[in-house]
Design a protein around this motif. Structure first.
Motif, short mmCIF file in Angstrom:
data_model
loop_
_atom_site.label_atom_id
_atom_site.label_comp_id
_atom_site.label_asym_id
_atom_site.label_seq_id
_atom_site.Cartn_x
_atom_site.Cartn_y
_atom_site.Cartn_z
N ALA A 117 33.47 40.73 25.96
CA ALA A 117 33.89 39.42 26.49
C ALA A 117 34.78 39.62 27.71
O ALA A 117 34.71 38.86 28.69
CB ALA A 117 34.62 38.63 25.41
N VAL A 118 35.63 40.64 27.68
CA VAL A 118 36.49 40.94 28.83
C VAL A 118 35.62 41.28 30.04
O VAL A 118 35.81 40.74 31.14
CB VAL A 118 37.46 42.11 28.51
CG1 VAL A 118 38.29 42.48 29.74
CG2 VAL A 118 38.37 41.76 27.33
N ILE A 119 34.66 42.16 29.83
CA ILE A 119 33.78 42.59 30.94
C ILE A 119 33.00 41.38 31.47
O ILE A 119 32.83 41.22 32.68
CB ILE A 119 32.85 43.73 30.45
CG1 ILE A 119 33.68 45.00 30.20
CG2 ILE A 119 31.73 44.00 31.46
CD1 ILE A 119 32.95 46.13 29.50
N ARG A 120 32.57 40.50 30.56
CA ARG A 120 31.86 39.28 30.99
C ARG A 120 32.74 38.40 31.87
O ARG A 120 32.33 37.93 32.92
CB ARG A 120 31.43 38.50 29.74
CG ARG A 120 29.97 38.17 29.70
CD ARG A 120 29.47 37.45 28.47
NE ARG A 120 30.35 37.15 27.40
CZ ARG A 120 30.41 37.82 26.24
NH1 ARG A 120 29.64 38.88 26.04
NH2 ARG A 120 31.24 37.46 25.28
N CYS A 121 33.98 38.19 31.42
CA CYS A 121 34.91 37.35 32.20
C CYS A 121 35.19 37.97 33.57
O CYS A 121 35.25 37.26 34.58
CB CYS A 121 36.23 37.18 31.46
SG CYS A 121 36.13 36.12 30.02
N VAL A 122 35.37 39.29 33.58
CA VAL A 122 35.64 39.97 34.86
C VAL A 122 34.46 39.79 35.79
O VAL A 122 34.61 39.48 36.98
CB VAL A 122 35.94 41.48 34.63
CG1 VAL A 122 35.96 42.24 35.95
CG2 VAL A 122 37.26 41.66 33.89
N ARG A 123 33.24 39.97 35.26
CA ARG A 123 32.05 39.83 36.11
C ARG A 123 31.99 38.43 36.71
O ARG A 123 31.72 38.27 37.90
CB ARG A 123 30.80 40.11 35.28
CG ARG A 123 29.55 40.16 36.14
CD ARG A 123 28.33 40.56 35.34
NE ARG A 123 27.23 40.82 36.24
CZ ARG A 123 26.49 39.89 36.81
NH1 ARG A 123 26.73 38.62 36.55
NH2 ARG A 123 25.50 40.20 37.63
N MET A 124 32.28 37.43 35.87
CA MET A 124 32.21 36.05 36.37
C MET A 124 33.28 35.76 37.42
O MET A 124 33.15 34.85 38.23
CB MET A 124 32.33 35.06 35.22
CG MET A 124 31.01 34.91 34.47
SD MET A 124 31.02 33.53 33.34
CE MET A 124 32.33 33.92 32.25
N ALA A 125 34.37 36.53 37.37
CA ALA A 125 35.47 36.30 38.33
C ALA A 125 35.22 36.97 39.67
O ALA A 125 36.00 36.78 40.60
CB ALA A 125 36.78 36.83 37.73
N LEU A 126 34.13 37.76 39.77
CA LEU A 126 33.90 38.55 40.98
C LEU A 126 32.79 37.98 41.86
O LEU A 126 31.82 37.40 41.35
CB LEU A 126 33.48 39.98 40.58
CG LEU A 126 34.60 40.90 40.11
CD1 LEU A 126 34.00 42.18 39.52
CD2 LEU A 126 35.55 41.25 41.24
N THR A 127 32.92 38.22 43.15
CA THR A 127 31.81 37.93 44.07
C THR A 127 30.72 38.99 43.82
O THR A 127 31.02 40.08 43.33
CB THR A 127 32.27 38.08 45.54
OG1 THR A 127 32.86 39.38 45.68
CG2 THR A 127 33.29 37.04 45.92
#
Ligand SMILES: C[S@@+](CC[C@H](N)C(=O)[O-])C[C@H]1O[C@@H](n2cnc3c(N)ncnc32)[C@H](O)[C@@H]1O
Length: 258
Positions: A117-127
């Protein structure tokens, strides 16, 4: 409203800087790996008291520091009044804009409840093409410290403590990153013995700071003798003539949003 992530941990944000400033002091090589460029937008996930957030901002970037602990964010906001900080859970956050990079030092191992879930959130926060650059505890991190804790708890007839950390192997975390939509560019796994210079109480001080919540379940009269026993058990591996040395093992990576 005060909000804290539903993790085990409450932080003593002031003692964190005075006695455990080595955590952020070790962050310089990670900032070099991040290589922040003027004008970039960067999210510092698990920013603590914001020491590294400020170092990244000093490179001419726009930074948001996010942390699950409201007391850490209070101290960060006081100490760095020109910077933006927000309370947020690394496993469950969204940001209003896409960032060029997400940076994280010594924080992801606290987010082990749901690392994907952390990796998912990080991905969504990135260009697209954005960087995820982080360092965390890796498999075997603080093994002598935690083994002394487990033995002392057992000797005192206490239930086995539920250790709050997630220390993955490099292979495990690389697979998570790849499944989570990242290309891993660099992954390092190394021992980093770390002097506990500001901890005269040695392993016991470390337990108070990083595993303080586990002491909540210990009868008050048992806490001091228990911690003394942790020190006795940890000393052969960790006490040197020069002082205490924590047996840190780190995982450091740079990945790119695929
Ligand atoms: C050891 S500190 C590191 C702080 C800072 N990055 C540094 O280098 O000094 C770990 C930080 O992770 C934060 N943290 C733990 N779980 C979190 C979560 N689920 N979401 C956001 N932050 C979290 C803690 O509140 C704490 O400030």
């Amino acid at each position: 409203m005060r909000y804290d992530t539903p993790s085990l941990m409450r932080w003593n944000a002031r003692a964190y800087d005075s006695s455990f400033g080595y955590v952020s002091a070790h962050g310089a090589p990670l900032i070099e790996l991040l290589d922040p460029q003027p004008g970039e937008s960067i999210l510092d996930l698990g920013c603590g008291t914001g020491v590294l957030t400020a170092d990244i901002a000093a490179r001419g970037t726009r930074v948001l520091g996010m942390d699950g602990s409201s007391s850490m964010i209070e101290v960060a906001t006081l100490q760095h009044p020109g910077l933006d900080f927000v309370v947020g859970d690394g496993a469950n956050f969204r940001v209003g804009e896409a960032y060029d990079a997400v940076f994280s030092n010594a924080a992801l191992h606290w987010m082990g409840r749901d690392p994907d879930a952390v990796i998912r959130c990080v991905r969504m926060a990135l260009t697209p093409g954005g960087r995820f650059v982080a360092e965390m505890g890796g498999a075997g991190n603080c093994a002598a410290l935690t083994s002394a804790m487990l033995t002392a708890w057992r000797e005192y007839g206490l239930p086995e403590p539920d250790l709050p950390w997630y220390f993955p192997t490099p292979a495990e975390y690389a697979v998570r990153l790849e499944h989570g939509g990242f290309t891993v560019r660099l992954l390092e796994y190394f021992d980093r013995p770390t002097p506990l210079d500001e901890c005269p109480g040695g392993a016991a001080d470390w337990v108070r700071m990083f595993a303080g919540s586990l002491l909540d379940g210990v009868p008050p009269a048992t806490v001091e003798p228990l911690l003394t026993r942790v020190n006795e058990l940890a000393a052969p591996a960790l006490r040197r003539e020069s002082g205490w040395m924590a047996d840190y093992v780190r995982l450091r990576f740079a990945a790119v949003r695929a």
